[in-house]
Design a protein around this motif. Structure first.
Motif, PDB file in Angstrom:
ATOM      1  N   ALA A  38      -3.991 -16.744  56.857  1.00  0.00           N
ATOM      2  CA  ALA A  38      -3.613 -16.288  55.514  1.00  0.00           C
ATOM      3  C   ALA A  38      -4.284 -14.973  55.157  1.00  0.00           C
ATOM      4  CB  ALA A  38      -3.946 -17.354  54.478  1.00  0.00           C
ATOM      5  N   GLY A  39      -5.380 -14.638  55.824  1.00  0.00           N
ATOM      6  CA  GLY A  39      -6.081 -13.396  55.537  1.00  0.00           C
ATOM      7  C   GLY A  39      -6.947 -13.497  54.293  1.00  0.00           C
ATOM      8  N   THR A  40      -7.391 -12.359  53.825  1.00  0.00           N
ATOM      9  CA  THR A  40      -8.268 -12.275  52.657  1.00  0.00           C
ATOM     10  C   THR A  40      -7.440 -12.048  51.407  1.00  0.00           C
ATOM     11  OG1 THR A  40      -9.969 -11.284  54.043  1.00  0.00           O
ATOM     12  CG2 THR A  40     -10.227 -11.030  51.677  1.00  0.00           C
ATOM     13  N   LEU A  41      -7.746 -12.798  50.360  1.00  0.00           N
ATOM     14  CA  LEU A  41      -7.017 -12.637  49.106  1.00  0.00           C
ATOM     15  C   LEU A  41      -7.442 -11.372  48.382  1.00  0.00           C
ATOM     16  CD1 LEU A  41      -6.990 -16.217  47.535  1.00  0.00           C
ATOM     17  CD2 LEU A  41      -5.235 -15.120  48.916  1.00  0.00           C
ATOM     18  N   SER A  83       1.964 -14.138  43.757  1.00  0.00           N
ATOM     19  CA  SER A  83       1.733 -15.380  44.478  1.00  0.00           C
ATOM     20  C   SER A  83       0.521 -15.241  45.390  1.00  0.00           C
ATOM     21  CB  SER A  83       2.969 -15.747  45.299  1.00  0.00           C
ATOM     22  OG  SER A  83       2.812 -17.029  45.854  1.00  0.00           O
ATOM     23  N   VAL A  84       0.197 -16.316  46.045  1.00  0.00           N
ATOM     24  CA  VAL A  84      -0.831 -16.323  47.077  1.00  0.00           C
ATOM     25  C   VAL A  84      -0.162 -16.816  48.344  1.00  0.00           C
ATOM     26  CG1 VAL A  84      -2.736 -16.704  45.470  1.00  0.00           C
ATOM     27  CG2 VAL A  84      -1.592 -18.657  46.468  1.00  0.00           C
ATOM     28  N   PRO A  85      -0.739 -16.527  49.507  1.00  0.00           N
ATOM     29  CA  PRO A  85      -0.116 -17.000  50.744  1.00  0.00           C
ATOM     30  C   PRO A  85       0.087 -18.521  50.710  1.00  0.00           C
ATOM     31  CG  PRO A  85      -1.912 -15.492  51.228  1.00  0.00           C
ATOM     32  CD  PRO A  85      -1.955 -15.770  49.753  1.00  0.00           C
ATOM     33  N   SER A  86       1.256 -18.975  51.160  1.00  0.00           N
ATOM     34  CA  SER A  86       1.533 -20.415  51.146  1.00  0.00           C
ATOM     35  C   SER A  86       0.605 -21.170  52.084  1.00  0.00           C
ATOM     36  CB  SER A  86       2.989 -20.690  51.513  1.00  0.00           C
ATOM     37  OG  SER A  86       3.272 -20.184  52.805  1.00  0.00           O
ATOM     38  N   ASN A  87       0.014 -20.464  53.033  1.00  0.00           N
ATOM     39  CA  ASN A  87      -0.927 -21.092  53.961  1.00  0.00           C
ATOM     40  C   ASN A  87      -2.376 -20.774  53.582  1.00  0.00           C
ATOM     41  OD1 ASN A  87      -0.747 -18.375  54.627  1.00  0.00           O
ATOM     42  ND2 ASN A  87      -0.893 -18.725  56.829  1.00  0.00           N
ATOM     43  N   PHE A  88      -2.614 -20.606  52.270  1.00  0.00           N
ATOM     44  CA  PHE A  88      -3.965 -20.309  51.777  1.00  0.00           C
ATOM     45  C   PHE A  88      -4.949 -21.341  52.323  1.00  0.00           C
ATOM     46  CE2 PHE A  88      -7.253 -21.284  48.589  1.00  0.00           C
ATOM     47  CZ  PHE A  88      -7.945 -20.086  48.638  1.00  0.00           C
ATOM     48  N   GLY A  89      -6.094 -20.859  52.757  1.00  0.00           N
ATOM     49  CA  GLY A  89      -7.112 -21.738  53.325  1.00  0.00           C
ATOM     50  C   GLY A  89      -7.150 -21.676  54.837  1.00  0.00           C
ATOM     51  N   GLU A  90      -6.078 -21.186  55.448  1.00  0.00           N
ATOM     52  CA  GLU A  90      -6.042 -21.025  56.895  1.00  0.00           C
ATOM     53  C   GLU A  90      -6.460 -19.596  57.233  1.00  0.00           C
ATOM     54  OE1 GLU A  90      -2.149 -22.054  58.315  1.00  0.00           O
ATOM     55  OE2 GLU A  90      -2.107 -23.924  57.178  1.00  0.00           O
ATOM     56  N   ALA A  91      -7.036 -19.412  58.403  1.00  0.00           N
ATOM     57  CA  ALA A  91      -7.482 -18.084  58.815  1.00  0.00           C
ATOM     58  C   ALA A  91      -6.322 -17.090  58.845  1.00  0.00           C
ATOM     59  CB  ALA A  91      -8.152 -18.152  60.181  1.00  0.00           C
TER      60      ALA A  91
END
Length: 167
Positions: free
Chosen positions: A22-25, A12-20
């Motif tokens: 969420a960190g780096t993918l 998965s990816v962080p559910s808050n993707f796009g927010e600071a």
């Protein structure tokens, strides 16, 4: 992302993707984002049956959607568990379509060395087989672990953990 149901084996990816926060993918998270979450989102926003403020905007969004799906198709083939010469050729077709239209669709965008390197992946798929057998996700994970280790940035000096001296 938060409302999308996916198999448990899919990273998965962080559910808050796009927010600071969420960190780096990581590379595997980017793969999941581009191959699963992005197509679902963009097709539901810009695909057939969606409405837009103008016909011109609808056409523009469809062009961007189709262009993005060329990248998705290239990644799907590159990440497959098996490879054939025919699949490698289809990969090359998708990636050349994607890279070839970047400047047309996004006129201010500058091509990067990664775009050039993506064409060499065709040769690697033919020479070495499926990318899954030679990609570097395990090494990326190790690098991530090493990056989280505490360091004092003073080479040659011991690190101190609490009161114990570590040489």
């Amino acid at each position: 992302i938060r409302d999308t149901s996916v198999p448990t084996w899919l990273g998965s990816v962080p559910s808050n993707f796009g927010e600071a926060s969420a960190g780096t993918l990581k590379a595997d998270e980017w793969r999941s984002l581009i191959m699963v979450y992005l197509p679902i989102s963009l097709v539901s926003l810009w695909g057939a049956g969606t409405s837009h403020s103008s016909d011109e905007l609808a056409v523009r969004l469809k062009v961007v959607l189709d262009h993005t799906m060329e990248l998705v198709g290239a990644l799907y083939i590159a990440c497959a568990r098996t490879m054939t010469a025919r699949r490698a050729k289809v990969y090359r077709l998708y990636i050349s379509g994607y890279v070839g239209k970047l400047k047309e669709i996004h006129p201010t965008f500058s091509l990067r060395p990664n775009h050039h390197a993506s064409f060499h992946l065709y040769d690697y798929l033919l020479l070495f087989g499926p990318a899954h057998s030679w990609w570097s996700f395990p090494f990326e994970r190790l690098i991530g672990i090493l990056q989280r280790l505490p360091v004092n940035h003073k080479f040659g000096e011991p690190l101190l953990y609490g009161t114990k001296k570590v040489d």
